[in-house]
Each structure stands twice: as C-alpha cells, then as structure tokens.
Design an enzyme around this catalytic site. Structure first.
Site, PDB file in Angstrom:
ATOM      1  N   ASP A 130      -0.341   5.290   0.765  1.00  0.00           N
ATOM      2  CA  ASP A 130      -0.727   6.141   1.871  1.00  0.00           C
ATOM      3  C   ASP A 130      -0.592   5.525   3.249  1.00  0.00           C
ATOM      4  O   ASP A 130      -1.290   4.874   3.586  1.00  0.00           O
ATOM      5  CB  ASP A 130      -1.975   6.677   1.705  1.00  0.00           C
ATOM      6  CG  ASP A 130      -1.937   7.556   0.149  1.00  0.00           C
ATOM      7  OD1 ASP A 130      -1.030   8.546   0.161  1.00  0.00           O
ATOM      8  OD2 ASP A 130      -2.605   7.399  -0.629  1.00  0.00           O
ATOM      9  N   ASP A 141       0.729  -1.203   0.183  1.00  0.00           N
ATOM     10  CA  ASP A 141       0.043  -0.023  -0.021  1.00  0.00           C
ATOM     11  C   ASP A 141       0.891   1.220  -0.116  1.00  0.00           C
ATOM     12  O   ASP A 141       2.212   1.228   0.369  1.00  0.00           O
ATOM     13  CB  ASP A 141      -0.678   0.021   1.401  1.00  0.00           C
ATOM     14  CG  ASP A 141      -1.616   1.429   1.597  1.00  0.00           C
ATOM     15  OD1 ASP A 141      -2.169   1.612   0.689  1.00  0.00           O
ATOM     16  OD2 ASP A 141      -1.563   2.039   2.797  1.00  0.00           O
ATOM     17  N   THR A 158      -2.589   0.887  -4.416  1.00  0.00           N
ATOM     18  CA  THR A 158      -3.230   2.082  -3.625  1.00  0.00           C
ATOM     19  C   THR A 158      -4.673   2.593  -4.070  1.00  0.00           C
ATOM     20  O   THR A 158      -4.925   2.340  -5.178  1.00  0.00           O
ATOM     21  CB  THR A 158      -2.416   3.173  -3.968  1.00  0.00           C
ATOM     22  OG1 THR A 158      -2.710   4.546  -3.279  1.00  0.00           O
ATOM     23  CG2 THR A 158      -2.103   3.463  -5.427  1.00  0.00           C
ATOM     24  N   SER A 159      -5.387   3.235  -3.345  1.00  0.00           N
ATOM     25  CA  SER A 159      -6.554   3.714  -3.295  1.00  0.00           C
ATOM     26  C   SER A 159      -6.542   5.103  -4.126  1.00  0.00           C
ATOM     27  O   SER A 159      -7.397   5.625  -4.353  1.00  0.00           O
ATOM     28  CB  SER A 159      -7.428   3.931  -2.159  1.00  0.00           C
ATOM     29  OG  SER A 159      -7.931   2.586  -1.521  1.00  0.00           O
ATOM     30  N   ASP A 173      -1.747  -0.508   6.220  1.00  0.00           N
ATOM     31  CA  ASP A 173      -1.612   0.197   7.310  1.00  0.00           C
ATOM     32  C   ASP A 173      -3.037   0.574   7.893  1.00  0.00           C
ATOM     33  O   ASP A 173      -3.419   0.964   9.113  1.00  0.00           O
ATOM     34  CB  ASP A 173      -1.158   1.727   7.279  1.00  0.00           C
ATOM     35  CG  ASP A 173      -1.912   2.847   6.316  1.00  0.00           C
ATOM     36  OD1 ASP A 173      -2.324   3.819   6.968  1.00  0.00           O
ATOM     37  OD2 ASP A 173      -2.255   2.411   5.448  1.00  0.00           O
TER      38      ASP A 173
END
Length: 217
Positions: free
Chosen positions: A11, A9, A110-111, A167
C-alpha cells in the site's frame, strides 16, 4: 553484486491503495455517525488493522464501539474497491519487472490482511513474488521487525543483504529494525532522514543496479 532479495511493501509503495483505504474509512465514519479527521487517517497509514481501528474509535469519540463489525464492513468495502483494479505507483511496475528479470528473489511484505492481498495480487501479479507476508499472518506487525525478518527467513536469505522498499514511517521502522537496507519513497506521509534509509521522491528510474548500490553505503 546484487541484493539477496528485494522486499516490497504494498500500500502506497507498489500501488496507490492508500487512497482506497481513505475512501472506505471515510465512508465507515459516516456509517458510524461521524467524520474521520485527516489527522487520524494519516496516523493509520502503514499500521495494522487493530491499530487503525483503535485510532478510528478514538477519533470519533466512540471508545466502546465494537471492533469486529467495523472490520468486517471495512474489509468488504475495500475488497470491492480493490477488485475494480489498483493504480500502480510511478515506476513501481517497471522496477518489479526489472528485479524479476534479474533473477532476484522478491517478497511482498504488507500490513494488509491476506483476504485483501489476494485481491490486490490480481493487479500486482502473484507470480511476481516468491513469498507473501501479510499483516494478519504475523504476531507483531509493522513497525515491529517481524514481518521483514519473516520474509527473509522464508526466502532463505540474510536480511542484511536485502533491500526493502517502503513508503511509510511504520514500514521504514520495521525494515530498519529488521536489518535491511531501505529505499523509501514517501506517498501520503513525509519521511524524516534515517541512517540506513535512502530517500527518493519516486521509483521511476530505479533498477537492480541502483538497489545494489544501497548495500555498499
């Protein structure tokens, strides 16, 4: 034995960009004539842009506020902040370098949308990832398993032999549902113990040998 791939991931996991998002969202709230609550901001962590904007409107009590202008404003503001350089999370740079040195395939999952990820990659290094899966490139973003399933498929490896590094609750749920083993290092939000998820307070000291042990537990 080593992971077939490590799926990172971005962020809050590799870089401390959640603080950047928080700053930009707070500024957007002022621009809209309100103040974003801490509760709403934390609820946005790890979610898609669409979900975040819905939470934003609900929190400010502006259900009919047009979404597109806010997305455009927020994207441009975050792009400018990303361009100033992002701060690595503790141990993240060293872990990524060690995984690459070990010859293990890597993916960034990642989003965040592609246009902002391209700016972040100037800090992260595009050569550090064999594939990049962005939030606006999947039909069902995190917490759906699609992003991680997609990354493993693009790498040509079984997801069950991969380790995902996350996270947020949304990201952890996505990786677990996909079938990956998960190393979770909380940043903005606390994480509850989940089967198949190994919790640590930092990535400092984590290396490919440690990641391999997650496949055997």
């Amino acid at each position: 034995m080593k992971p077939a791939a490590v799926l990172f991931d971005m962020d809050g996991t590799l870089v401390d960009s959640e603080r950047v998002w928080g700053l930009a969202l707070a500024e957007l709230a002022v621009h809209a004539g309100g103040v974003l609550s801490d509760r709403a901001r934390l609820a946005m962590v790890g979610t898609s842009m669409g979900t975040s904007m819905q939470l934003f409107r609900d929190d400010l009590g502006l259900p009919d506020r047009p979404e597109e202008p806010d997305v455009r404003w927020l994207t441009e503001r975050v792009r400018a902040l990303f361009a100033e350089g992002l701060v690595w999370r503790p141990g993240a740079m060293e872990l990524l370098a060690a995984v690459r040195a070990a010859g293990i395939p890597t993916a960034l999952v990642t989003s965040t949308g592609r246009s902002l990820v391209e700016v972040a990659l100037k800090t992260l290094g595009p050569a550090n990832f064999d594939v990049v899966v962005c939030g606006d490139e999947v039909q069902r973003p995190k917490p759906d398993p699609e992003p991680y399933v997609t990354a493993a498929a693009l790498l040509g490896v079984p997801i069950t032999a991969c380790v995902a590094v996350e996270d947020s609750p949304s990201g952890v749920a996505s990786a677990v549902a996909a079938g990956a083993r998960v190393l979770a290092v909380p940043a903005e939000l606390e994480l509850a113990p989940v089967d198949g998820v190994h919790l640590r307070t930092t990535l400092t000291g984590v290396d490919p040998v440690f990641l391999a042990t997650l496949l055997t537990v």
